[in-house]
Write a protein that holds these residues in place. Structure first.
Motif, PDB file in Angstrom:
ATOM      1  N   TRP A  52     -40.053 -33.593  36.947  1.00  0.00           N
ATOM      2  CA  TRP A  52     -40.980 -34.255  36.029  1.00  0.00           C
ATOM      3  C   TRP A  52     -40.535 -34.098  34.572  1.00  0.00           C
ATOM      4  CZ3 TRP A  52     -43.145 -31.343  32.217  1.00  0.00           C
ATOM      5  CH2 TRP A  52     -43.147 -29.947  32.398  1.00  0.00           C
ATOM      6  N   VAL A  53     -39.772 -33.037  34.295  1.00  0.00           N
ATOM      7  CA  VAL A  53     -39.321 -32.758  32.925  1.00  0.00           C
ATOM      8  C   VAL A  53     -38.545 -33.945  32.350  1.00  0.00           C
ATOM      9  CG1 VAL A  53     -37.733 -31.336  31.558  1.00  0.00           C
ATOM     10  CG2 VAL A  53     -39.278 -30.263  33.201  1.00  0.00           C
ATOM     11  N   TRP A  54     -37.845 -34.676  33.211  1.00  0.00           N
ATOM     12  CA  TRP A  54     -36.972 -35.743  32.725  1.00  0.00           C
ATOM     13  C   TRP A  54     -37.720 -36.978  32.261  1.00  0.00           C
ATOM     14  CZ3 TRP A  54     -32.403 -34.267  31.308  1.00  0.00           C
ATOM     15  CH2 TRP A  54     -31.924 -33.069  31.849  1.00  0.00           C
ATOM     16  N   PHE A  55     -39.003 -37.064  32.566  1.00  0.00           N
ATOM     17  CA  PHE A  55     -39.804 -38.173  32.051  1.00  0.00           C
ATOM     18  C   PHE A  55     -40.082 -37.989  30.553  1.00  0.00           C
ATOM     19  CE2 PHE A  55     -40.258 -38.776  36.531  1.00  0.00           C
ATOM     20  CZ  PHE A  55     -40.423 -40.146  36.684  1.00  0.00           C
ATOM     21  N   PRO A  56     -40.595 -36.825  30.115  1.00  0.00           N
ATOM     22  CA  PRO A  56     -40.748 -36.626  28.659  1.00  0.00           C
ATOM     23  C   PRO A  56     -39.412 -36.587  27.923  1.00  0.00           C
ATOM     24  CG  PRO A  56     -41.380 -34.636  29.872  1.00  0.00           C
ATOM     25  CD  PRO A  56     -41.240 -35.734  30.877  1.00  0.00           C
ATOM     26  N   ILE A  91     -38.534 -40.229  27.312  1.00  0.00           N
ATOM     27  CA  ILE A  91     -39.392 -40.875  26.317  1.00  0.00           C
ATOM     28  C   ILE A  91     -39.139 -40.334  24.914  1.00  0.00           C
ATOM     29  CG2 ILE A  91     -41.787 -41.139  25.561  1.00  0.00           C
ATOM     30  CD1 ILE A  91     -42.516 -41.188  28.607  1.00  0.00           C
ATOM     31  N   PHE A  92     -39.232 -39.015  24.773  1.00  0.00           N
ATOM     32  CA  PHE A  92     -39.115 -38.437  23.437  1.00  0.00           C
ATOM     33  C   PHE A  92     -37.657 -38.340  22.974  1.00  0.00           C
ATOM     34  CE2 PHE A  92     -43.244 -36.877  24.987  1.00  0.00           C
ATOM     35  CZ  PHE A  92     -44.040 -37.412  23.979  1.00  0.00           C
ATOM     36  N   ILE A  95     -44.423 -46.164  23.117  1.00  0.00           N
ATOM     37  CA  ILE A  95     -44.417 -45.552  24.448  1.00  0.00           C
ATOM     38  C   ILE A  95     -45.320 -46.339  25.384  1.00  0.00           C
ATOM     39  CG2 ILE A  95     -45.089 -43.512  25.777  1.00  0.00           C
ATOM     40  CD1 ILE A  95     -44.368 -41.840  23.285  1.00  0.00           C
ATOM     41  N   PRO A 117     -37.320 -42.713  34.861  1.00  0.00           N
ATOM     42  CA  PRO A 117     -37.122 -42.203  33.489  1.00  0.00           C
ATOM     43  C   PRO A 117     -36.199 -43.098  32.668  1.00  0.00           C
ATOM     44  CG  PRO A 117     -36.979 -40.415  35.073  1.00  0.00           C
ATOM     45  CD  PRO A 117     -36.998 -41.679  35.872  1.00  0.00           C
TER      46      PRO A 117
END
Length: 306
Positions: free
Chosen positions: A95-99, A102-103, A147, A241
């Motif tokens: 899940w870390v790779w989604f933020p 984006i960021f 976003i 992602p």
């Protein structure tokens, strides 16, 4: 792996992906169509779906065994089979790779404008926000709006990522290695944009060396950005992602970007190709880091499999 079959699939995929888009663009512009019109924008939006269409048609024509998601694509020996990676898994902190997607993309855009600001301080003019009636509070919402719209309207980015990152690059990696696939695959991605660049996409028409310098700079941008997008796909074992990062990049959601006063640009910086080249310095650095991480990742996987 049967190299002849993989090469055949790649060629069919590219023929369809390029044929659909270049055929439509050459026909439209050949009939004196202009860039930036509603008709042109509609063609460009539909064009983004063509790589996905090309991959699905190629899979069907060549009777390729292709799974939808990584979670289901293991054979009886536990080996991973080809997958379009449309699934989403939050196991092992994926899940870390989604933020990060984006960021990471938002940060690259803002840092690019910071570099331009340092070179040409007068170019960034916050008074533009006041003139436009945008308060400081509203300005801080620009990235959030980017976003939101990027995620909500990511169908176009999905069309591209499904074709380029999920289908094409993994096949190229088998044939040319990790670095070769990133370079060749994303150069091809850049070339795919050439008809629209020739008519004004990204740089307009009035710049030195047009359209060839535009081709070169845009392709470099594709290589840098494509490396990061591929890293996202590989780390998350999901195309999503990369889809979100791509869509957010297309929105251009940047606070500093809205404050650019292009009338203050001088010398080489006034050239749109040079402007983009400087703006994408953070993206180039991120791309190089992404390639290094991908190479180390593949090396580790190979050692674990031996």
């Amino acid at each position: 792996m049967n190299k002849k079959i993989e090469i055949k699939r790649l060629l069919i995929f590219l023929l369809i992906a390029f044929g659909l888009v270049w055929g439509a663009m050459f026909t439209y512009f050949g009939l004196d169509g202009e860039y930036g019109t509603s008709t042109c924008n509609a063609i460009l939006m539909l064009a983004m779906l063509c790589p996905a269409i090309a991959s699905l048609v190629t899979i069907k024509l060549t009777k390729e065994k292709m799974w939808v998601s990584v979670e289901e694509n293991r054979n009886s020996e536990g080996n991973q089979l080809p997958s379009l990676r449309l699934g989403i898994s939050f196991k092992n902190k994926k899940w870390v790779w989604f933020p990060v997607a984006i960021f990471g993309m938002l940060l690259c855009m803002e840092l690019g404008y910071v570099i331009i600001w340092l070179i040409e301080p007068d170019v960034i003019n916050f008074e533009i926000l006041k003139i436009s009636g945008i308060t400081k509070t509203l300005a801080t919402l620009i990235p959030i709006a980017g976003i939101t719209s990027g995620v909500m309207f990511s169908i176009g980015a999905l069309g591209e990522e499904l074709g380029w990152r999920s289908y094409m690059v993994p096949k190229m990696e088998k044939l040319f290695g990790t670095v070769g696939a990133i370079l060749l695959g994303n150069i091809i991605w850049g070339i795919w944009h050439f008809p629209s660049i020739a008519k004004g996409h990204a740089f307009g028409l009035d710049y030195k060396g047009a359209p060839y310098t535009g081709y070169l700079v845009f392709t470099l941008s594709c290589v840098a950005m494509g490396a990061f997008l591929q890293l996202l796909v590989e780390k998350a074992n999901s195309v999503w992602p990369a889809v979100f990062a791509h869509a957010i990049n297309n929105t251009g959601a940047s606070i500093l970007g809205m404050c650019v006063d292009r009338s203050k640009l001088s010398g080489a910086m006034a050239e749109p190709t040079v402007f983009l080249l400087i703006h994408m310095i953070p993206q180039i650095i991120l791309g190089v880091v992404s390639v290094v991480v991908l190479v180390r990742m593949r090396k580790k996987q190979k050692e674990e499999n031996n």
